[in-house]
Design a protein around this motif. Structure first.
Motif, PDB file in Angstrom:
ATOM      1  N   GLY A  92      40.083  72.927  28.051  1.00 21.81           N
ATOM      2  CA  GLY A  92      40.547  72.999  29.430  1.00 21.81           C
ATOM      3  C   GLY A  92      39.643  73.857  30.300  1.00 21.81           C
ATOM      4  O   GLY A  92      38.890  74.696  29.818  1.00 21.81           O
ATOM      5  N   GLU A  93      39.742  73.627  31.587  1.00 23.19           N
ATOM      6  CA  GLU A  93      38.879  74.308  32.554  1.00 23.19           C
ATOM      7  C   GLU A  93      39.103  75.824  32.573  1.00 23.19           C
ATOM      8  O   GLU A  93      38.158  76.596  32.621  1.00 23.19           O
ATOM      9  CB  GLU A  93      39.101  73.719  33.949  1.00 23.19           C
ATOM     10  CG  GLU A  93      38.201  74.292  35.011  1.00 23.19           C
ATOM     11  CD  GLU A  93      36.746  73.892  34.853  1.00 23.19           C
ATOM     12  OE1 GLU A  93      35.899  74.595  35.420  1.00 23.19           O
ATOM     13  OE2 GLU A  93      36.438  72.902  34.162  1.00 23.19           O
ATOM     14  N   ALA A  94      40.354  76.267  32.531  1.00 18.29           N
ATOM     15  CA  ALA A  94      40.645  77.703  32.601  1.00 18.29           C
ATOM     16  C   ALA A  94      40.014  78.452  31.426  1.00 18.29           C
ATOM     17  O   ALA A  94      39.420  79.525  31.609  1.00 18.29           O
ATOM     18  CB  ALA A  94      42.148  77.941  32.633  1.00 18.29           C
ATOM     19  N   GLU A  95      40.136  77.909  30.236  1.00 17.60           N
ATOM     20  CA  GLU A  95      39.543  78.563  29.069  1.00 17.60           C
ATOM     21  C   GLU A  95      38.023  78.507  29.126  1.00 17.60           C
ATOM     22  O   GLU A  95      37.351  79.459  28.728  1.00 17.60           O
ATOM     23  CB  GLU A  95      40.048  77.944  27.770  1.00 17.60           C
ATOM     24  CG  GLU A  95      39.619  78.731  26.544  1.00 17.60           C
ATOM     25  CD  GLU A  95      40.278  78.276  25.265  1.00 17.60           C
ATOM     26  OE1 GLU A  95      39.719  78.563  24.203  1.00 17.60           O
ATOM     27  OE2 GLU A  95      41.343  77.634  25.315  1.00 17.60           O
ATOM     28  N   ALA A  96      37.470  77.418  29.633  1.00 12.16           N
ATOM     29  CA  ALA A  96      36.016  77.316  29.772  1.00 12.16           C
ATOM     30  C   ALA A  96      35.487  78.391  30.717  1.00 12.16           C
ATOM     31  O   ALA A  96      34.474  79.037  30.436  1.00 12.16           O
ATOM     32  CB  ALA A  96      35.618  75.930  30.282  1.00 12.16           C
ATOM     33  N   VAL A  97      36.176  78.610  31.825  1.00 11.73           N
ATOM     34  CA  VAL A  97      35.767  79.646  32.774  1.00 11.73           C
ATOM     35  C   VAL A  97      35.910  81.028  32.140  1.00 11.73           C
ATOM     36  O   VAL A  97      35.035  81.889  32.292  1.00 11.73           O
ATOM     37  CB  VAL A  97      36.567  79.538  34.087  1.00 11.73           C
ATOM     38  CG1 VAL A  97      36.314  80.731  34.994  1.00 11.73           C
ATOM     39  CG2 VAL A  97      36.230  78.242  34.800  1.00 11.73           C
ATOM     40  N   ALA A  98      36.993  81.256  31.400  1.00  6.39           N
ATOM     41  CA  ALA A  98      37.176  82.534  30.712  1.00  6.39           C
ATOM     42  C   ALA A  98      36.057  82.770  29.697  1.00  6.39           C
ATOM     43  O   ALA A  98      35.533  83.891  29.586  1.00  6.39           O
ATOM     44  CB  ALA A  98      38.541  82.578  30.024  1.00  6.39           C
ATOM     45  N   ASN A  99      35.675  81.731  28.970  1.00  5.01           N
ATOM     46  CA  ASN A  99      34.575  81.857  28.014  1.00  5.01           C
ATOM     47  C   ASN A  99      33.267  82.172  28.720  1.00  5.01           C
ATOM     48  O   ASN A  99      32.482  83.001  28.251  1.00  5.01           O
ATOM     49  CB  ASN A  99      34.433  80.578  27.187  1.00  5.01           C
ATOM     50  CG  ASN A  99      35.557  80.403  26.201  1.00  5.01           C
ATOM     51  OD1 ASN A  99      36.273  81.339  25.870  1.00  5.01           O
ATOM     52  ND2 ASN A  99      35.739  79.183  25.718  1.00  5.01           N
ATOM     53  N   ALA A 100      33.019  81.523  29.849  1.00  5.65           N
ATOM     54  CA  ALA A 100      31.804  81.787  30.613  1.00  5.65           C
ATOM     55  C   ALA A 100      31.778  83.238  31.093  1.00  5.65           C
ATOM     56  O   ALA A 100      30.742  83.903  31.029  1.00  5.65           O
ATOM     57  CB  ALA A 100      31.701  80.833  31.801  1.00  5.65           C
ATOM     58  N   ARG A 101      32.906  83.735  31.559  1.00  6.02           N
ATOM     59  CA  ARG A 101      32.985  85.142  31.996  1.00  6.02           C
ATOM     60  C   ARG A 101      32.711  86.090  30.833  1.00  6.02           C
ATOM     61  O   ARG A 101      32.030  87.098  30.995  1.00  6.02           O
ATOM     62  CB  ARG A 101      34.352  85.427  32.605  1.00  6.02           C
ATOM     63  CG  ARG A 101      34.538  84.799  33.951  1.00  6.02           C
ATOM     64  CD  ARG A 101      35.878  85.175  34.543  1.00  6.02           C
ATOM     65  NE  ARG A 101      36.022  84.554  35.840  1.00  6.02           N
ATOM     66  CZ  ARG A 101      37.148  84.069  36.326  1.00  6.02           C
ATOM     67  NH1 ARG A 101      38.256  84.149  35.616  1.00  6.02           N
ATOM     68  NH2 ARG A 101      37.183  83.525  37.517  1.00  6.02           N
ATOM     69  N   LEU A 102      33.258  85.786  29.676  1.00  7.24           N
ATOM     70  CA  LEU A 102      33.030  86.629  28.502  1.00  7.24           C
ATOM     71  C   LEU A 102      31.553  86.637  28.117  1.00  7.24           C
ATOM     72  O   LEU A 102      30.974  87.700  27.867  1.00  7.24           O
ATOM     73  CB  LEU A 102      33.886  86.144  27.330  1.00  7.24           C
ATOM     74  CG  LEU A 102      33.753  86.916  26.026  1.00  7.24           C
ATOM     75  CD1 LEU A 102      34.151  88.378  26.228  1.00  7.24           C
ATOM     76  CD2 LEU A 102      34.604  86.277  24.944  1.00  7.24           C
ATOM     77  N   ILE A 103      30.934  85.482  28.093  1.00 11.39           N
ATOM     78  CA  ILE A 103      29.507  85.401  27.766  1.00 11.39           C
ATOM     79  C   ILE A 103      28.686  86.160  28.797  1.00 11.39           C
ATOM     80  O   ILE A 103      27.777  86.925  28.442  1.00 11.39           O
ATOM     81  CB  ILE A 103      29.047  83.935  27.666  1.00 11.39           C
ATOM     82  CG1 ILE A 103      29.725  83.250  26.475  1.00 11.39           C
ATOM     83  CG2 ILE A 103      27.529  83.843  27.561  1.00 11.39           C
ATOM     84  CD1 ILE A 103      29.597  81.743  26.469  1.00 11.39           C
ATOM     85  N   ALA A 104      29.003  85.990  30.075  1.00  9.44           N
ATOM     86  CA  ALA A 104      28.244  86.665  31.125  1.00  9.44           C
ATOM     87  C   ALA A 104      28.374  88.182  31.048  1.00  9.44           C
ATOM     88  O   ALA A 104      27.471  88.908  31.450  1.00  9.44           O
ATOM     89  CB  ALA A 104      28.690  86.167  32.501  1.00  9.44           C
ATOM     90  N   SER A 105      29.481  88.673  30.511  1.00 12.62           N
ATOM     91  CA  SER A 105      29.678  90.118  30.410  1.00 12.62           C
ATOM     92  C   SER A 105      29.113  90.714  29.122  1.00 12.62           C
ATOM     93  O   SER A 105      29.163  91.929  28.937  1.00 12.62           O
ATOM     94  CB  SER A 105      31.168  90.455  30.527  1.00 12.62           C
ATOM     95  OG  SER A 105      31.875  89.994  29.391  1.00 12.62           O
ATOM     96  N   ALA A 106      28.554  89.893  28.249  1.00 13.12           N
ATOM     97  CA  ALA A 106      28.068  90.363  26.952  1.00 13.12           C
ATOM     98  C   ALA A 106      27.103  91.551  27.040  1.00 13.12           C
ATOM     99  O   ALA A 106      27.251  92.509  26.273  1.00 13.12           O
ATOM    100  CB  ALA A 106      27.440  89.222  26.162  1.00 13.12           C
ATOM    101  N   PRO A 107      26.117  91.548  27.931  1.00 12.84           N
ATOM    102  CA  PRO A 107      25.220  92.712  27.987  1.00 12.84           C
ATOM    103  C   PRO A 107      25.940  94.022  28.340  1.00 12.84           C
ATOM    104  O   PRO A 107      25.656  95.063  27.759  1.00 12.84           O
ATOM    105  CB  PRO A 107      24.207  92.337  29.069  1.00 12.84           C
ATOM    106  CG  PRO A 107      24.206  90.848  29.080  1.00 12.84           C
ATOM    107  CD  PRO A 107      25.637  90.469  28.804  1.00 12.84           C
TER     108      PRO A 107
END
Length: 71
Positions: free
Chosen positions: A38-53
């Motif tokens: 789903g879109e909501a989880e995809a966006v949450a995953n993208a946010r998590l990846i972007a915050s990795a550093p």
């Protein structure tokens, strides 16, 4: 101070349809096939990846603090 982490330079941001993680003009990662999550989880995953550093930096600071306090 030189970046010795080995990851793509900061900042990492979410762009193009909220499924791409970018650094400046460079694409770092893309969330593929959201039909199963789903879109909501995809966006949450993208946010998590972007915050990795930033998460790595916080973890390293915490580990350094613990080492410095003999725990």
């Amino acid at each position: 101070m030189a970046d010795t982490t080995g990851h793509t330079p900061l900042p990492w941001t979410i762009g193009r349809g909220r499924r791409w993680i970018t650094s400046g003009e460079v694409d770092i990662a893309r969330i593929h096939d959201v039909s199963k999550i789903g879109e909501a989880e995809a966006v949450a995953n993208a946010r998590l990846i972007a915050s990795a550093p930033e998460l790595l930096e916080a973890l390293e600071a915490t580990a350094e603090y613990i080492r410095g306090h003999g725990r």
